[in-house]
Design an enzyme around this catalytic site. Structure first.
Site, PDB file in Angstrom:
ATOM      1  N   GLU A 139     -13.192  16.592 -21.232  1.00 55.00           N
ATOM      2  CA  GLU A 139     -13.892  15.305 -21.312  1.00 55.00           C
ATOM      3  C   GLU A 139     -13.819  14.731 -22.726  1.00 55.00           C
ATOM      4  O   GLU A 139     -13.684  13.513 -22.907  1.00 55.00           O
ATOM      5  CB  GLU A 139     -15.345  15.480 -20.862  1.00 55.00           C
ATOM      6  CG  GLU A 139     -15.455  15.767 -19.363  1.00 55.00           C
ATOM      7  CD  GLU A 139     -16.881  15.910 -18.878  1.00 55.00           C
ATOM      8  OE1 GLU A 139     -17.390  14.967 -18.258  1.00 55.00           O
ATOM      9  OE2 GLU A 139     -17.471  16.980 -19.128  1.00 55.00           O
ATOM     10  N   GLU A 159     -16.015  22.875 -13.277  1.00 51.92           N
ATOM     11  CA  GLU A 159     -17.448  22.743 -12.992  1.00 51.92           C
ATOM     12  C   GLU A 159     -17.786  22.983 -11.534  1.00 51.92           C
ATOM     13  O   GLU A 159     -18.863  23.494 -11.205  1.00 51.92           O
ATOM     14  CB  GLU A 159     -17.937  21.350 -13.412  1.00 51.92           C
ATOM     15  CG  GLU A 159     -18.008  21.130 -14.918  1.00 51.92           C
ATOM     16  CD  GLU A 159     -16.714  20.616 -15.491  1.00 51.92           C
ATOM     17  OE1 GLU A 159     -16.714  20.181 -16.648  1.00 51.92           O
ATOM     18  OE2 GLU A 159     -15.678  20.666 -14.777  1.00 51.92           O
TER      19      GLU A 159
END
Length: 700
Positions: A139, A159
């Site tokens: 990210e 995730e």
């Protein structure tokens, strides 16, 4: 504090920009500018072997970005100072036990503000990525204008495997940068992609070598590297109706693998994209959804499982000088063990009296290498490391000899008598037995101290756990070498004492036998399997039995029945099936019939009830308590992690004993007593529940 980061960078092969003192540095970051006024920002988290994004790391980054805003540079190059890789995501330890959604959202907003600040810098930003680039690290890279990848890098949003989805803008930035379907697939599966694939989809702008990084970074800052766009499909998916249709397809495909009531994260991610894809509020909605997922039981249990996995992985650290493995037995297990070891870089020889079996191994190994290795050269090297040893010569050179012949004591004794005199003195002798106590196997050995059990599970390439079995004469050196061997081949060694069935088969057998008993009562196999699937098992017990092989199930059950009283009787029809050769998947017919490797299941099966689920699952939990009481396994955590990674026991429940904690020890005992009254003494609660009831803590 002086020099903590700076000194760590000296003498490295990684390109870190100008060799000058930093203009700014903190505990984890340093900033320096080259002669062209290009800033180099290096992350080297203090006291850690890998970079992760803790609150302190992000706070320092925020301070550094303030420096860059006050004095803009011509460009910024962001990279890791760790040889191990870029950034391994958020510090998961920060997430464990967090149950206040409001506080989580505050922290996420604070972290996202830092990432957004990087994104908003008024000059070109370039992320240089080597090794792993995971989760929050990816990210951060997505917030840069350019991404340059070194060969061998890997890009992952893991995730989903923790019951979460990206939470720092990854959902919005990735679906805008590349084809949204590619982006969603990447986030929904948690699979890594290689640099060539990342370049092809537009995730990275250039794949290069370390020696070219300086020139590549300068080219990116100068705008001389072409950036990829999302393409025609990306534009089509910006339309809400098209996105809604694609999301429905994603939900249907996800439902085939994970139920929403068990794993809500993939469905939450699909809903986010379907409702807010392309909209400005996707960033905020993503953080809200992440926080709601994090406080749930699924995420907290999966985070717990992650830490158990890492704990076991550290115990298997590879400090081994083992280089050559010799496998005896060219059946499915022996062949797959040999192929996996060759895949992991070891020299492997494999022998069998049946030369026909040896001939089949090369094909299975080649299929494995094609699935796991990208480069043709890597596949060739792996095949070269796998030696079909028709004359059994490899045993004399091997550092470890693994016996994987049929599960019969007499056959294994014959193998040991023939092999032991030819082995090197320091070599480890390992047996892949699934149920025979090592005290029986060691009889007749000249050096019983070097005998250990290494019980792999099928399929070897998918199931990480290996039961490392020791007996009271096993030497510490043999056990240590066997443990290091597991680390060398990326497997998790669960230390268990020698006992009938050890841990996994001892616990799994009552589960499978209870399913067979239900079949004897004319319950449909589809109904039984559905009861297990509703609990969260990845596969029902009838299908598991077929995949293991009904002959193997029968062998293990018969052996355990000799020493374990509380097991159902083996149905006569099972023996008849084995005699007829109806062994399950490998013969095309067992409890189900098979076509192209898939069971033919009827659609109109009766629905299971909760009592049926308890009847299957609670004997397994009860057996785990018995193993703990008898000292077969050292602690509750090891039981949980072993059953998850060897059998697939519903990971979102945190393991069988964690499930018992959550449900309540008294409630489980009461349920077992009720089943015992209705179905017989095999359900009687183990004596170990009395001691465990008070010690169970559902938070841990």
């Amino acid at each position: 504090m002086a020099g903590t980061v700076w000194s760590a960078l000296q003498g490295r092969e990684l390109e870190m920009g100008p060799g000058i003192a930093p203009s700014w540095k903190g505990k984890n970051w340093l900033l320096k500018r080259d002669a062209d006024d290009v800033a180099w920002l290096i992350l080297d988290r203090a006291g850690e072997s890998v970079n992760t994004l803790s609150e302190a790391v992000l706070s320092e980054l925020d301070e550094c970005l303030g420096q860059l805003e006050a004095r803009p540079a011509k460009g910024l190059v962001l990279r890791s100072g760790k040889r191990s890789g870029f950034i391994a995501g958020a510090d998961i330890a920060d997430l464990r036990g967090m149950r206040d959604a409001k506080k989580i959202k505050v922290r996420l907003n604070r972290a996202a503000a830092v990432v957004n600040r990087l994104d908003a810098l008024a000059f070109p930003t370039v992320a240089v990525i080597h090794g792993f680039c995971l989760g929050g690290g990816l990210e951060l890279a997505l917030a840069c204008d350019y991404r340059l990848a070194l060969r061998g890098a890997s890009f992952v949003f893991p995730e989903i495997k923790l019951g979460l989805h990206p939470g720092l803008g990854g959902t919005a930035r990735l679906t805008r940068l590349i084809d949204p379907l590619e982006a969603m697939t990447m986030m929904l599966t948690g699979r890594s992609i290689s640099p060539p694939k990342a370049k092809a989809v537009g995730l990275v702008d250039l794949v290069t070598e370390e020696r070219h990084i300086l020139a590549a970074a300068r080219a990116a800052v100068a705008g001389k590297i072409k950036r990829s766009g999302g393409g025609l499909r990306a534009r089509a998916l910006s339309l809400a109706p098209v996105r809604k249709y694609a999301a429905e397809k994603m939900r249907a495909k996800t439902q085939e693998k994970a139920r929403q009531e068990h794993y809500p994260a993939p469905y939450a991610l699909i809903d986010l994209w379907a409702r807010h894809g392309g909209a400005a509020d996707l960033f905020q909605k993503e953080r809200e959804s992440f926080a709601d997922l994090l406080v749930g039981d699924t995420a907290q249990n999966l985070i717990r499982v992650f830490f158990l996995h890492e704990k076991l992985k550290k115990l298997a650290a590879d400090h081994s000088d083992l280089r050559h493995v010799h496998v005896i037995g060219a059946g499915v297990m022996g062949g797959d063990i040999a192929a996996w070891c060759a895949l992991k870089g070891l020299e492997v020889s494999i022998s069998d009296l049946d030369h026909t079996g040896l001939a089949k191994i090369a094909k299975r190994a080649s299929d494995l290498f094609s699935r796991k290795l990208d480069a043709p050269a890597e596949r060739r090297h792996a095949l070269d490391r796998l030696i079909l040893d028709f004359n059994n010569l490899g045993v004399e050179r091997a550092d470890i000899v693994i016996e994987a012949v049929p599960e019969r004591l007499d056959i294994k004794h014959d193998v040991f008598r023939a092999m032991e005199p030819r082995m090197r003195r320091e070599a480890v002798l390992a047996t892949n037995t699934s149920s025979i106590p090592l005290e029986e196997l060691r009889q007749g050995l000249q050096r019983p101290d070097r005998l250990v059990g290494l019980h792999f599970f099928n399929p070897v390439a998918s199931l990480e756990l290996v039961e490392l079995v020791r007996h009271d004469q096993s030497s510490d050196d043999a056990v240590a070498r066997a443990r290091s061997f597991c680390g060398r081949i990326d497997r998790l060694p669960a230390s268990v004492a020698s006992a009938p069935g050890f841990l996994v088969n001892r616990a799994l057998t009552p589960y499978l036998l209870e399913a067979l008993t239900m079949l004897d009562e004319d319950v449909w196999p589809e109904t039984i399997d559905e009861a297990a699937l509703r609990f969260g098992m990845p596969m029902g017990p009838a299908e598991v039995a077929d995949r293991v092989g009904l002959d193997i199930c029968l062998e293990v059950a018969d052996r355990l029945k000799e020493s374990v009283d509380l097991l159902p009787e083996v149905p006569t029809w099972l023996r008849d099936k084995v005699k007829k050769g109806e062994l399950g998947l490998k013969s095309g017919k067992g409890l189900y019939e098979y076509s192209a490797g898939k069971p033919k299941k009827r659609d109109a099966a009766p629905e299971p009830d909760d009592a049926m689920t308890d009847r299957l699952v609670l004997p397994l939990v009860n057996a785990c308590v018995e193993c703990l009481r008898k000292g077969i396994v050292a602690d509750q955590d090891l039981i949980d992690v072993a059953m998850i990674f060897a059998t697939g026991f519903a990971p979102f429940r945190g393991g069988p004993l964690h499930y018992a904690k959550t449900r309540g020890a008294e409630a489980v005992v009461t349920a077992l007593q009720g089943l015992s009254q209705k179905h017989g003494s095999r359900f009687a609660p183990d004596a170990g529940w009395a001691a465990l009831g008070e010690s169970f803590d559902p938070i841990s």
